[in-house]
Design an enzyme around this catalytic site. Structure first.
Site, PDB file in Angstrom:
ATOM      1  N   LYS A 169       7.108  -0.295   0.560  1.00 57.57           N
ATOM      2  CA  LYS A 169       7.244  -0.635  -1.006  1.00 57.57           C
ATOM      3  C   LYS A 169       5.666   0.021  -1.183  1.00 57.57           C
ATOM      4  CE  LYS A 169       5.393  -2.982  -4.397  1.00 57.57           C
ATOM      5  NZ  LYS A 169       5.305  -1.992  -5.213  1.00 57.57           N
ATOM      6  N   GLU A 198      -5.060  -6.534   4.497  1.00 53.54           N
ATOM      7  CA  GLU A 198      -6.098  -5.711   4.203  1.00 53.54           C
ATOM      8  C   GLU A 198      -6.455  -5.740   2.814  1.00 53.54           C
ATOM      9  OE1 GLU A 198      -8.042  -4.443   6.765  1.00 53.54           O
ATOM     10  OE2 GLU A 198      -6.601  -4.458   8.160  1.00 53.54           O
ATOM     11  N   CYS A 257     -11.617   0.322  -0.677  1.00 54.61           N
ATOM     12  CA  CYS A 257     -11.964  -1.125  -0.360  1.00 54.61           C
ATOM     13  C   CYS A 257     -13.315  -1.127   0.281  1.00 54.61           C
ATOM     14  CB  CYS A 257     -10.901  -1.658   0.544  1.00 54.61           C
ATOM     15  SG  CYS A 257     -10.590  -0.279   2.012  1.00 54.61           S
ATOM     16  N   GLU A 273     -15.365  -7.275  -6.929  1.00 60.67           N
ATOM     17  CA  GLU A 273     -14.918  -5.861  -6.575  1.00 60.67           C
ATOM     18  C   GLU A 273     -14.684  -5.051  -7.808  1.00 60.67           C
ATOM     19  OE1 GLU A 273     -11.101  -5.092  -4.649  1.00 60.67           O
ATOM     20  OE2 GLU A 273     -12.069  -4.067  -3.338  1.00 60.67           O
TER      21      GLU A 273
HETATM   22  P1  NAD Z   1      -2.652  -4.668  -5.942  1.00 58.96           P
HETATM   23  O1  NAD Z   1      -3.174  -5.964  -5.151  1.00 58.96           O
HETATM   24  O2  NAD Z   1      -2.909  -4.611  -7.414  1.00 58.96           O
HETATM   25  O3  NAD Z   1      -1.237  -4.084  -5.414  1.00 58.96           O
HETATM   26  C1  NAD Z   1      -0.958  -3.743  -4.164  1.00 58.96           C
HETATM   27  C2  NAD Z   1       0.569  -3.618  -3.983  1.00 58.96           C
HETATM   28  O4  NAD Z   1       1.042  -5.077  -4.107  1.00 58.96           O
HETATM   29  C3  NAD Z   1       1.270  -2.879  -5.070  1.00 58.96           C
HETATM   30  O5  NAD Z   1       2.280  -2.141  -4.326  1.00 58.96           O
HETATM   31  C4  NAD Z   1       2.077  -3.888  -5.933  1.00 58.96           C
HETATM   32  O6  NAD Z   1       3.111  -3.670  -6.520  1.00 58.96           O
HETATM   33  C5  NAD Z   1       2.172  -5.206  -5.046  1.00 58.96           C
HETATM   34  N1  NAD Z   1       2.206  -6.189  -5.624  1.00 58.96           N
HETATM   35  C6  NAD Z   1       1.446  -6.946  -6.720  1.00 58.96           C
HETATM   36  N2  NAD Z   1       1.630  -8.151  -6.703  1.00 58.96           N
HETATM   37  C7  NAD Z   1       2.601  -8.442  -5.776  1.00 58.96           C
HETATM   38  C8  NAD Z   1       3.173  -9.842  -5.622  1.00 58.96           C
HETATM   39  N3  NAD Z   1       2.929 -10.901  -5.982  1.00 58.96           N
HETATM   40  N4  NAD Z   1       4.091  -9.698  -4.400  1.00 58.96           N
HETATM   41  C9  NAD Z   1       4.229  -8.767  -3.944  1.00 58.96           C
HETATM   42  N5  NAD Z   1       3.584  -7.622  -4.110  1.00 58.96           N
HETATM   43  C10 NAD Z   1       2.953  -7.597  -5.011  1.00 58.96           C
HETATM   44  O7  NAD Z   1      -3.815  -3.518  -5.344  1.00 58.96           O
HETATM   45  P2  NAD Z   1      -4.018  -2.189  -6.110  1.00 58.96           P
HETATM   46  O8  NAD Z   1      -4.502  -2.240  -7.393  1.00 58.96           O
HETATM   47  O9  NAD Z   1      -2.718  -1.132  -5.793  1.00 58.96           O
HETATM   48  O10 NAD Z   1      -5.147  -1.591  -4.824  1.00 58.96           O
HETATM   49  C11 NAD Z   1      -6.408  -1.959  -4.927  1.00 58.96           C
HETATM   50  C12 NAD Z   1      -6.905  -3.097  -4.142  1.00 58.96           C
HETATM   51  O11 NAD Z   1      -6.511  -2.851  -2.837  1.00 58.96           O
HETATM   52  C13 NAD Z   1      -8.279  -3.315  -4.190  1.00 58.96           C
HETATM   53  O12 NAD Z   1      -8.848  -4.786  -4.286  1.00 58.96           O
HETATM   54  C14 NAD Z   1      -8.843  -2.786  -2.607  1.00 58.96           C
HETATM   55  O13 NAD Z   1      -9.956  -3.359  -2.096  1.00 58.96           O
HETATM   56  C15 NAD Z   1      -7.654  -3.053  -1.960  1.00 58.96           C
HETATM   57  N6  NAD Z   1      -7.561  -2.097  -0.922  1.00 58.96           N
HETATM   58  C16 NAD Z   1      -8.045  -2.653   0.386  1.00 58.96           C
HETATM   59  C17 NAD Z   1      -7.778  -1.673   1.433  1.00 58.96           C
HETATM   60  C18 NAD Z   1      -8.283  -2.459   3.013  1.00 58.96           C
HETATM   61  O14 NAD Z   1      -7.757  -1.604   3.742  1.00 58.96           O
HETATM   62  N7  NAD Z   1      -8.896  -3.425   2.978  1.00 58.96           N
HETATM   63  C19 NAD Z   1      -7.819  -0.373   1.514  1.00 58.96           C
HETATM   64  C20 NAD Z   1      -7.455  -0.187   0.132  1.00 58.96           C
HETATM   65  C21 NAD Z   1      -7.413  -0.812  -0.968  1.00 58.96           C
END
Ligand code: NAD
Length: 497
Positions: A184, A259, A293, A390
């Site tokens: 997804k 992650e 991240c 962050e």
């Molecule tokens: P997000 O958490 O808003 O969304 C990520 C995904 O989760 C999306 O596909 C979203 O539709 C889905 N989602 C949201 N709420 C959900 C729920 N309750 N149940 C199931 N799915 C749900 O993150 P984002 O804004 O897309 O990405 C940015 C974040 O990702 C930052 O915090 C960043 O640090 C983190 N990130 C971490 C890494 C790592 O490897 N540690 C890498 C890249 C990004």
């Protein structure tokens, strides 16, 4: 989700479920916006709970019967190698899709898409070497051995910043292990996973092994992570969403790897090569517009070189070329969408309100609607919001320290623990500090290095488990112990063996 008027040249996509390209149940769609152009450029299905259910059932069916459960590691290796070649041949086009969807620099996204080939090749090499062991048993007359078996149906929930790379972190080891998969992608960047699905199909994977559903977190994200047919959830995204996912998974006790976010310290000691450190600080926070991240968002500088380093970093940051992410001369593109812009500007303001000084940037840039100036805040203390939350944008907080112990203490004073940089020419200090930092990755005299061969993940609230390297395969396998009685004798049925 807002549906924007469709321009004539918008590309339309379907979802991949059970080997078929399909519209959403109910035929809903939504548009993906190009953050630089400020226009919709692609239209994708707005999936529903029913679509999630179909995708999980398809993955379940492919896992339980048909050709997939019979594949050997060697056969999966060949499929992964074929996929690696296809991904390599299509890297340029995939990179263009990523840039249209998230606005990051074309040269970074194409570089990432070229690197995908390495991920698939690495796990192709591993697929036929996943094996258990014969246990040296303490029980006489028993042969005891272990098997590494695939964990089952994997649901991957992905963020918008590096969609295909973060998919590869999960899909490649999962396939090596023999799992089936439902991806997804983020609603901000839904297109590349669908384009990638075409390559998976072309590589010859059986139907149902790889499925993609697109849509909102509310409609399909939540139903996917709480679906009882999912054995394991592999998530990359924010810490808050990670926590919500753990709660959803609890009802099924699905395995979860996470992650999550970071607030990584980039620590510069007075004995460092300041040219190299300046470059590393810039790479750490302004590459990818800070939307990474592993961003080195807290610069910890030893007091005696503070002013000189800040001046060097501010001079370079002030000269960063903002503009069209597809232009090879551009160094920083826009942030990915409007809410992100508001969040970044809000946190800069919070830093100023709490007493930080703007040494560079500080506001919206005039290169386009979604641009933020490369921003440096000095005089930050580690209890300010700007040092604790962050930002996920091009905002560097500068903190001073006066001793190695203080640097370690400030570095570790965070709920996160994803990465850290150390800049020093003292080899003893380099290792000493690297061992004391509570983070999953530490770079010495470098920043932002990531490889398929090297475990990656976080301490604390930066996540659970590790991706990449051979270690990643552990999170896609279950260990089964098999006991074989060799003597044919019977024993007292009322005692534990
Ligand atoms: P997000 O958490 O808003 O969304 C990520 C995904 O989760 C999306 O596909 C979203 O539709 C889905 N989602 C949201 N709420 C959900 C729920 N309750 N149940 C199931 N799915 C749900 O993150 P984002 O804004 O897309 O990405 C940015 C974040 O990702 C930052 O915090 C960043 O640090 C983190 N990130 C971490 C890494 C790592 O490897 N540690 C890498 C890249 C990004």
């Amino acid at each position: 989700m807002a549906t924007v008027q469709k321009p004539a040249d918008v590309a339309t996509y379907q979802m991949l479920i059970g080997g078929e390209w399909v519209d959403a149940d109910g035929s809903g769609t939504f548009d993906s916006l190009d953050p630089y152009a400020g226009e919709p450029w692609a239209r994708v299905p707005e999936g529903t709970e029913a679509d999630v259910d179909r995708a999980v059932q398809a993955a379940r069916a492919a896992f339980d019967s048909g050709p997939w459960p019979e594949t050997t590691g060697r056969e999966r290796s060949k499929l992964l190698r074929r996929l690696a070649d296809l991904v390599g041949d299509n890297a340029e086009a995939l990179g263009r899709i990523e840039t249209r969807d998230n606005g990051k620099l074309l040269r970074e996204m194409q570089g990432q898409c070229l690197a995908l080939k390495d991920w698939y090749e690495f796990y192709a090499g591993a697929a036929d070497k996943i094996q258990g062991e014969v246990i040296s048993s303490d029980k006489p007359n028993f042969l005891v051995y272990t098997r590494k078996e695939p964990v089952g149906v994997v649901a991957a929930v992905l963020p918008w910043n590096s969609p295909l790379l973060l998919l590869a972190f999960k899909f490649a080891p999962a396939i090596a292990a023999g799992c089936t998969f439902v991806a997804k992608p983020s609603e901000q960047t839904p297109v590349s996973a669908l384009a990638f699905g075409k390559l998976v199909e072309e590589a010859g994977f059986p139907p149902g092994v790889f499925n993609v559903v697109t849509g909102s977190s509310d409609l399909i994200g939540k139903s996917l992570v709480s679906h009882p047919g999912v054995d394991k959830i592999a998530f990359t995204g924010s810490t808050e969403t990670g926590m919500a996912i753990v709660r959803s998974a609890a009802d099924n006790l699905s395995r979860v790897s996470l992650e999550l976010g970071g607030k990584s310290p980039n620590i510069v000691f007075a004995d460092a090569d300041l040219d190299a450190a300046t470059n590393g600080v810039i790479a750490g926070i302004f590459a990818a517009t800070g939307q990474t991240c592993i961003a080195g968002s807290r610069l910890l500088v030893e007091e005696s070189v503070h002013d000189e380093l800040v001046e060097r970093v501010a001079t370079r940051a002030g000269a960063i070329r903002l503009g069209d992410p597809s232009d090879p001369e551009t160094e920083m593109g826009p942030v990915a969408f409007e809410e992100q812009l508001d969040k970044v500007l809000g946190l800069i303001q919070a830093g100023v309100d709490e007493g930080a000084t703007v040494a560079c940037g500080g506001g919206q840039a005039n290169a386009g609607e979604l641009f933020v100036e490369p921003t440096i805040l000095t005089g930050v203390s580690n209890d300010m919001r700007i040092a604790r939350e962050e930002v996920f944008g091009p905002v560097l907080s500068v903190l001073r320290f006066t001793s190695e112990a203080a640097a370690i203490s400030i570095a570790n004073d965070t709920r996160y623990g994803l990465a850290a940089g150390i800049w020093t020419n003292d080899v003893h200090r380099a290792h000493r500090v690297a061992h004391r930092i509570r983070a999953g990755t530490v770079w010495v005299n470098a920043y932002r290095m990531v490889s398929f061969s090297t475990p990656f993940g976080g301490y604390g609230q930066s996540g659970w488990g590790r991706e990449n390297g051979l270690e990643a395969i552990d999170s896609y396998t279950e260990t089964k112990s098999v006991w074989v009685e060799l003597s044919g004798a019977t024993r007292d049925p009322f005692t534990l063996g």
